[in-house]
Design a protein around this motif. Structure first.
Motif, PDB file in Angstrom:
ATOM      1  N   HIS A   2       0.854  -1.173   0.000  1.00  0.00           N
ATOM      2  CA  HIS A   2       0.000   0.000   0.000  1.00  0.00           C
ATOM      3  C   HIS A   2       0.897   1.233   0.000  1.00  0.00           C
ATOM      4  N   TYR A  33       0.515  -5.260   2.983  1.00  0.00           N
ATOM      5  CA  TYR A  33      -0.690  -6.021   3.305  1.00  0.00           C
ATOM      6  C   TYR A  33      -0.580  -7.373   2.622  1.00  0.00           C
ATOM      7  N   HIS A  65      -2.116  -8.601   7.608  1.00  0.00           N
ATOM      8  CA  HIS A  65      -2.568  -9.646   6.685  1.00  0.00           C
ATOM      9  C   HIS A  65      -4.015 -10.001   6.969  1.00  0.00           C
TER      10      HIS A  65
END
Length: 279
Positions: A2, A33, A65
């Motif tokens: 991200h 992520y 996660h």
């Protein structure tokens, strides 16, 4: 990954890519992520290149996660974690939202995070109403520069932990002895939130009171099954001459939960500057 603005900028044209690669500050806040183990190798290569472009700048790294990811992750695959660990001397803030297996791997073998100023730890499967049900011991390294610490999971600190710079902390699922030892070590902390406090197997209260001259803002919440007996022990051990604000929450306490008035007035008697208190 991200926070992909640097990637977007570097993809516009060759000249923009050269400029972006030469600006280390663009690459200091990676947010990772993890969706699938199959994509982890690609993410690892991307993260390595990302961190290399950051030079020696302080790093603010976040890793999270999905709930399903932790079940497909092999327990012995530390390569992704090692990529971050290689940059520990530059870590300024670290936010981990990981399952117990991956988080425990992250801190394994780490003795010290010398530059870390902010640390947040929580588990992806938790929500606000479940945090006192999740107790996994995380053995943390020494954190001499830490200023802000927040966790929703139980942590075990290194022996003789140095909290000389800590100012704000939020601890969840903490035993009485751990809370008192923490306040003794963190003698400069100004704001402290203790949630889901539970009794300890050790012999308490200690022989002498703990006087904390820096604490100005204190919030407490006992664990649901322990009622206020835990609080009585804490109140009986603490002297807080600088306290300006106090909040006491019994929302999760089952059954009658009378406030330990006598012990609380013992704490109030040590306060030099009286300000409105919140109960």
């Amino acid at each position: 990954m991200h926070c992909s603005a640097p990637l977007i900028i570097s993809a516009i044209c060759k000249r923009w890519r050269e400029i972006a690669f030469d600006i280390p500050d663009l690459w200091t806040t990676p947010k990772i992520y993890l969706y699938s183990y199959k994509k982890m190798a690609l993410q690892q290569r991307l993260l390595s290149a990302w961190l290399a472009r950051s030079g020696r700048r302080p790093l603010d790294i976040s890793v999270a996660h999905t709930n399903s990811f932790q079940y497909e992750l092999p327990l012995s695959n530390p390569s992704f974690i090692e990529t971050i660990v290689k940059s520990v001397v530059h870590l300024r803030t670290l936010n981990l939202c990981l399952g117990s297996g991956l988080s425990s791997q992250f801190f394994t073998g780490l003795v010290c995070l010398p530059a870390l100023e902010g640390l947040q730890l929580w588990a992806p499967e938790l929500d606000e109403d479940e945090e006192d049900l999740y107790r996994v011991d995380y053995s943390l390294p020494k954190l001499p520069s830490l200023k802000y610490f927040r966790t929703k999971i139980h942590c075990v600190f290194a022996k003789f932990q140095d909290f000389a710079n800590l100012r704000v902390c939020h601890l969840v699922s903490v035993a009485i002895d751990e809370a008192l030892e923490f306040l003794q070590a963190a003698d400069k902390v100004e704001k402290c939130i203790l949630r889901s406090i539970f009794p300890t197997a050790e012999s308490f209260p200690p022989n002498q009171n703990i006087t904390h001259f820096g604490l100005r803002d204190l919030e407490m919440q006992p664990m649901s099954l322990t009622g206020t007996e835990t609080m009585e022990v804490l109140f009986g051990c603490l002297t807080l001459p600088s306290l300006h604000r106090f909040a006491y929450n019994t929302q999760k306490v089952n059954g009658p939960s009378p406030f330990p008035v006598d012990d609380f007035f013992f704490v109030l008697g040590s306060i030099r500057v009286l300000r409105p208190r919140e109960i």
